[in-house]
Design an enzyme around this catalytic site. Structure first.
Site, mmCIF file in Angstrom:
data_model
loop_
_atom_site.group_PDB
_atom_site.id
_atom_site.type_symbol
_atom_site.label_atom_id
_atom_site.label_comp_id
_atom_site.label_asym_id
_atom_site.label_seq_id
_atom_site.Cartn_x
_atom_site.Cartn_y
_atom_site.Cartn_z
ATOM 1 N N PHE A 64 0.860 -1.184 0.000
ATOM 2 C CA PHE A 64 0.000 0.000 0.000
ATOM 3 C C PHE A 64 0.901 1.240 0.000
ATOM 4 O O PHE A 64 1.947 1.251 0.647
ATOM 5 C CB PHE A 64 -0.898 0.030 1.240
ATOM 6 C CG PHE A 64 -1.846 -1.126 1.348
ATOM 7 C CD1 PHE A 64 -2.940 -1.243 0.504
ATOM 8 C CD2 PHE A 64 -1.656 -2.103 2.314
ATOM 9 C CE1 PHE A 64 -3.817 -2.313 0.604
ATOM 10 C CE2 PHE A 64 -2.530 -3.176 2.433
ATOM 11 C CZ PHE A 64 -3.619 -3.280 1.568
ATOM 12 N N VAL A 90 5.151 -1.061 2.595
ATOM 13 C CA VAL A 90 4.712 0.323 2.415
ATOM 14 C C VAL A 90 5.447 0.947 1.238
ATOM 15 O O VAL A 90 6.677 1.001 1.221
ATOM 16 C CB VAL A 90 4.954 1.159 3.685
ATOM 17 C CG1 VAL A 90 4.430 2.582 3.470
ATOM 18 C CG2 VAL A 90 4.275 0.526 4.892
ATOM 19 N N LYS A 91 4.683 1.413 0.273
ATOM 20 C CA LYS A 91 5.276 2.033 -0.916
ATOM 21 C C LYS A 91 5.613 3.494 -0.623
ATOM 22 O O LYS A 91 4.743 4.281 -0.266
ATOM 23 C CB LYS A 91 4.311 1.927 -2.098
ATOM 24 C CG LYS A 91 4.040 0.497 -2.534
ATOM 25 C CD LYS A 91 2.998 0.412 -3.617
ATOM 26 C CE LYS A 91 3.560 0.766 -4.967
ATOM 27 N NZ LYS A 91 2.576 0.480 -6.057
ATOM 28 N N ILE A 92 6.894 3.801 -0.801
ATOM 29 C CA ILE A 92 7.391 5.166 -0.640
ATOM 30 C C ILE A 92 7.956 5.608 -1.989
ATOM 31 O O ILE A 92 8.875 4.968 -2.512
ATOM 32 C CB ILE A 92 8.505 5.252 0.425
ATOM 33 C CG1 ILE A 92 8.033 4.685 1.771
ATOM 34 C CG2 ILE A 92 9.004 6.686 0.566
ATOM 35 C CD1 ILE A 92 6.995 5.518 2.472
#
Length: 260
Positions: A64, A90-92
């Site tokens: 996400f 976690v998409k950064i």
């Protein structure tokens, strides 16, 4: 024809019904989504949607993405999202919209034990910059948007191969081939040893064609054109001067190939 793939295929999307169906497919090893796909799927409540996905996908990784453009808020969002499940990545994005690097944030999140999926990457310089920041990461993905590079007329394979070489000393990290445009991208990804490829529904639907006999494929295509012309009811009044002599015997032999 059976095609054996080593690369892991992740489904990219935001439709809960599709996610549930794909989760039962052993070919699908994980899931990714992003704000653009979520908006397209008419998702209004971010957390409610994410928790619904996680109630379906319990033993495969799910990515996400944060959506803030300010690093302090981005960090808070990332830690909140990571708390939703052990299988959450976690998409950064590699930068924010102001072109400021996300590498310091990625380093902090990795030190906190957050599994980071660094997204929107398109250069080797970005890979070189982010790898040291992820040395403490328990696990993570580097998502290089190979499909978008190809759209720009750039062959992504050399970059992906260099990235794999640079990642050799980071065994906890995996390279992800993002935004594929065709099934052949899966073949490319597999043959260079890339770990993961994300596929949207339009690409996933074509996977059964992998390994299809070209002669059979050609015949099916001819049949498709004929069937569609027939179903459309097309007719053509041909001038009599073009009609062949019904008594003529037309024979054809392919030309003989001569060696030089």
């Amino acid at each position: 024809m059976q095609v054996n793939l080593k690369v892991k295929i992740f489904a990219d999307g935001a439709d809960l019904e599709s996610i549930a169906k794909l989760n039962a497919n052993p070919l699908i090893a994980g899931f990714t989504t992003n704000p653009t796909l979520m908006r397209k799927a008419a998702v209004h409540n971010y957390k409610q949607f994410a928790l619904s996905v996680l109630s379906i996908v319990k033993d495969k990784p799910v990515s996400f993405e944060v959506f803030s453009d300010e690093f302090p808020e981005m960090e808070a969002q990332a830690r909140e999202i990571a708390s939703w499940g052990e299988n959450v990545y976690v998409k950064i994005p590699i930068t924010n919209t102001k072109r400021h690097s996300s590498v310091p944030l990625i380093a902090r999140l990795s030190a906190f034990g957050v599994k980071v999926n660094v997204t929107a990457m398109m250069t080797l310089q970005q890979v070189k910059a982010v790898l040291p920041a992820m040395k403490l990461s328990p696990a993570g993905y580097l998502s290089i948007f190979a499909g978008r590079l190809a759209d720009a007329g750039i062959d992504p394979e050399p970059l992906m191969l260099c990235a794999l070489e640079l990642m050799y000393d980071y065994p906890q990290l995996e390279l992800l081939w993002a935004s594929p445009r065709e099934v052949f991208n899966i073949v490319q990804c597999d043959r260079i040893g890339c770990h993961i490829i994300t596929c949207t529904d339009d690409v996933l639907k074509k996977i059964p064609i992998l390994g299809k006999d070209p002669d059979e494929f050609s015949q099916e295509t001819v049949q498709m054109f004929y069937n569609d012309a027939t179903a459309a009811g097309y007719t053509l009044d041909v001038d009599k001067k073009f009609a062949p002599d019904s008594q003529a015997i037309i024979s054809f032999a392919p030309p003989v190939a001569h060696m030089p």
